[in-house]
Each structure stands twice: as C-alpha cells, then as structure tokens.
Design an enzyme around this catalytic site. Sequence first.
Site, PDB file in Angstrom:
ATOM      1  N   ASP A  41      98.805  97.417  39.669  1.00  0.00           N
ATOM      2  CA  ASP A  41      99.875  97.577  40.657  1.00  0.00           C
ATOM      3  C   ASP A  41      99.931  98.907  41.397  1.00  0.00           C
ATOM      4  O   ASP A  41     100.059  98.936  42.601  1.00  0.00           O
ATOM      5  CB  ASP A  41     101.239  97.434  39.973  1.00  0.00           C
ATOM      6  CG  ASP A  41     101.353  96.179  39.162  1.00  0.00           C
ATOM      7  OD1 ASP A  41     100.333  95.538  38.896  1.00  0.00           O
ATOM      8  OD2 ASP A  41     102.480  95.844  38.797  1.00  0.00           O
TER       9      ASP A  41
ATOM     10  N   GLU B  33     100.714  99.897  25.832  1.00  0.00           N
ATOM     11  CA  GLU B  33     100.360  99.262  27.108  1.00  0.00           C
ATOM     12  C   GLU B  33      99.153  99.971  27.728  1.00  0.00           C
ATOM     13  O   GLU B  33      98.232  99.328  28.240  1.00  0.00           O
ATOM     14  CB  GLU B  33     101.578  99.341  28.028  1.00  0.00           C
ATOM     15  CG  GLU B  33     101.473  98.550  29.311  1.00  0.00           C
ATOM     16  CD  GLU B  33     102.802  98.480  30.048  1.00  0.00           C
ATOM     17  OE1 GLU B  33     103.800  99.048  29.549  1.00  0.00           O
ATOM     18  OE2 GLU B  33     102.839  97.848  31.128  1.00  0.00           O
TER      19      GLU B  33
HETATM   20  C1  2M8 Z   1     102.328  95.101  35.434  1.00  0.00           C
HETATM   21  O1  2M8 Z   1     102.720  94.393  36.596  1.00  0.00           O
HETATM   22  C2  2M8 Z   1     104.057  93.895  36.781  1.00  0.00           C
HETATM   23  C3  2M8 Z   1     104.084  93.075  38.069  1.00  0.00           C
HETATM   24  O2  2M8 Z   1     103.238  91.980  37.949  1.00  0.00           O
HETATM   25  C4  2M8 Z   1     105.094  94.982  36.867  1.00  0.00           C
HETATM   26  O3  2M8 Z   1     104.754  96.162  37.035  1.00  0.00           O
HETATM   27  O4  2M8 Z   1     106.286  94.669  36.776  1.00  0.00           O
HETATM   28  C5  2M8 Z   1     100.794  95.301  35.517  1.00  0.00           C
HETATM   29  O5  2M8 Z   1     100.353  96.201  34.539  1.00  0.00           O
HETATM   30  C6  2M8 Z   1     100.072  93.955  35.397  1.00  0.00           C
HETATM   31  O6  2M8 Z   1      98.679  94.125  35.288  1.00  0.00           O
HETATM   32  C7  2M8 Z   1     100.554  93.159  34.200  1.00  0.00           C
HETATM   33  O7  2M8 Z   1     100.014  91.865  34.263  1.00  0.00           O
HETATM   34  C8  2M8 Z   1     102.092  93.086  34.128  1.00  0.00           C
HETATM   35  C9  2M8 Z   1     102.577  92.493  32.812  1.00  0.00           C
HETATM   36  O8  2M8 Z   1     101.986  93.167  31.725  1.00  0.00           O
HETATM   37  O9  2M8 Z   1     102.669  94.382  34.252  1.00  0.00           O
END
Ligand code: 2M8
Length: 432
Positions: free
Chosen positions: A177, A400
């Site tokens: 992101d 994470e």
């Molecule tokens: C993060 O993305 C989400 C949006 O999709 C967010 O920031 O709210 C990223 O690290 C993405 O790669 C990941 O799939 C998601 C859920 O872990 O979080």
Amino acid sequence: MESRAAVDDAALGREAWSVLDANSTGAATVPAPGLYPHQWNWDSTFVAIGLARWDTRRAGTELLSLLAGQWHTGMVPHIVFQPAHEEVYFPGPAIWRSTEHRAAPHGVCTSGLTQPPLQALALWWVWRHAADRDTAAALVRRIYPMLVAQHGYLTTSRDLGGGGLAAIVHPWESGMDDSPVWDAPLEALPPVRRAYRREEPSQWQPDSHHDRYMALVLGYRDSGYDPAYLRDEHPFAVEDPMFNGIWLASCQALAELAPVAGADAGPHREAAERIRAALLDRLWADGAFRVRDLRAGRLSSIRTVGSFGPMLDAGLPADRVAELVVTLESASFMGAAGYPVPSCEIRAPQFDRSCYWRGPSWVNTNWLLRRAAAVHGLAGLVRVLGSQTLRLVRQAGFRECFDPFDGSGRGSRDFSWSAALTLDLLADTVEC
Ligand code: 2M8
C-alpha cells in the site's frame, strides 16, 4: 530491540499453529483480528500456501472461502467481509456497496478491488505437496475454472495499457500500500476536498494519501465498477512488476494443473509467454523491473522488493536473472540490511525503516523471493532467505513486518501470513 529467547523448530511450529487457530473464523483466516478482522485476498492465499504441506483440507477451505467472494466478472476481491465485524475496519461494506452491483456475489459483502493473483500458484502448491491426493485432485477440479475466470478478467478488463500486462487501479491492489512507487501517481491526482479518516475528526488532515485512496475507491464505485471507466477515466492506472510476476507464475501453475482438471495447458503457457514478453518490453529499464505509471507514461526511478517479482518466472532469461540477483544482494537491498528483504531500496531518499512498505522486511515477500530463487536453482539464496526469515520470527515473533536492520517487529502481532509461511519454511529445510 525486543527479542525473545531462541525458540526451537517444534516450539515455533506450535506457536504458528496457535496463531492460525486463533485467527480462524472456521473457514477463513483473518490477517490479525484487531486491525484486520476480515478475510484479505493474498493474506488468505499465503495461509493456504503455509497449510499446503500439513493440511490439504484446511488449505482448500481457505481458498474456497476466499473464492466465495469472487465476482461474476472473475474478479477476486481484495477483502471478503466478516459480518460480525463489519464496522471495525474502514472502508467497510457501507463504502464499497458491493451488494448493489449485479456482478457481485449474493450473501457476502466484498470490496471492489483485487490483489495480486496468487491463487493458482497456491493451488498448485497444495496439489504439489498434498499427502491426500484424492482430496487435492477434487480441489483442483473445483477451483480450476474459478481461476480461469479470474485470469480472464485480468486479460479482458485490466490490460489498460494495451501491452499485455494487468494494471492495478489502486495502491491497495498491489498489497504494498504505502510503497514510495505510488507517491508520484497519487500526488498527480486532483486535490481531495473531503477527509476520510480512520482516526478522530480532530486529527483529520484533508488531502492525505489516505484521502486520495478513498477518492479512488469512490470514483470507481460510482462508475458502477465499470471497466470502461477504468480504461478511459480512472486517474490511477499502474503496471506493477510484482503483481504481473505473480500473475505469470500463476499462469504457469494453471498450465501444470490443467491436466488434473481435464483441460488444455496450452493457453496458460501462451499467456505466461505473453506476460514475460510484456514485462521485458514494458517494465525493464536500467537493470531492473520498474513500475509503469500509465497515466503519466513514465517508469518509476525507485526500485522496491516488487522489482524482483518477475523472477518467479522460471523462463526469465538468465542474464536478467543474474542482474536482478546482483541488485538483490547489493547494498541497495540485502547487502546492507541485517534481515532480508527491505521493501524499498535502502539508498532511495524515500526509504524508511519503520514505515509500512517503505522499508521494513516482510515474511510474505521473503517467501516469494525465496520461491523465485528456487525456480532458478539459486540454492545459496534460497538458504539465506529461508534461514534469515526464520531468524526474524524466532527473535521477534509473528509480527506483521520487521525492521530490516535490527529485526525488531513492527505492526500487528500474531500476524497470519507470518505464522503460516513459517510452517512452510520449517517443513522445507532442504528442498529447493
Ligand atoms: C495492508 O493493506 C490494507 C488495505 O488492503 C490496509 O492497509 O488497511 C497491506 O499490508 C496488505 O498487503 C494486506 O493484505 C492487508 C491485510 O493484511 O493490510
């Protein structure tokens, strides 16, 4: 740095299973219950990869629960919402309004964007490692047509540049992101007058990158999730080497799976060749694969962990592989980091060791690069990426992401893909 006593393999494995059990809703595994209480596309797919050598049925259930959110267009959404927590995450179902769209599935709310098409590679991983061959074969026959539809969607609705690659239409579709490669296309968007924030209104700062993310979501939603709008009007359209490298590897996986499903492998092999040619033609410059901004007609000057995505292709020419490996092992990436692989090149001014996707190391991209090294027979790199990734989670837990210099954990704890891919790495100490 926060560090734990060294954990042996058996204890690490038990910890990984307990994280996955705690994060399971029964059919799906959410990334981290506090921050991300829904099913995310590539997170779940990495979970299936991690389960593949251990539990064929559970890996299959994970993929099928994600694919329950697949749209009739073939698009596999980036979030499948869990009804119990609809309001916990922003933007939730009230923003996406998927149920008002005739191509969206009934009975489940989803986002309207996708994420890297990793599912065929995961299904092949399950097939390849399954002890229970009958269950795996039945799973392949059931899921194969869904993945053919997904790839069809990418070919027909996402080749916005007309050159044979799939374009992403939002940074969230990359999974990376906050990567600095999205800064220029985001900053070129028209100013956003309204603030859309997860925080308290007193902390809102209109026109942040987050507001621009939301403006992109609302523009696409209000077009009725229309492919013609994406092609002609949507202001963010980017060809990403990691997204397309994963797509290519998934085409090769579908070619392997086609005989199991009683289908012809030929079209998938041809698709893989088309994507390889397009990657080399459109995204290769100055010794690296780069992000192409279709609206500005420019390649990004910044190299990130995504630049190595096309190495997942066993057919990538050897001279290109060699150049990529030199870069990966140089002081720009692994050479100057204590722990692989920084998400952005360390020498870029935008590099930030603690900011999501702008520097930290991630277990999922380490796993992908280790897989890429394996397909090219780079045993030394396979070993380093595997052992250093295990070192990260042994020391800091299933975080994470991680500081690439000292290995300390960042973001959520008990993060599902970090736990699941650890299970895969623990099972694969020798095999390339
Ligand atoms: C993060 O993305 C989400 C949006 O999709 C967010 O920031 O709210 C990223 O690290 C993405 O790669 C990941 O799939 C998601 C859920 O872990 O979080």
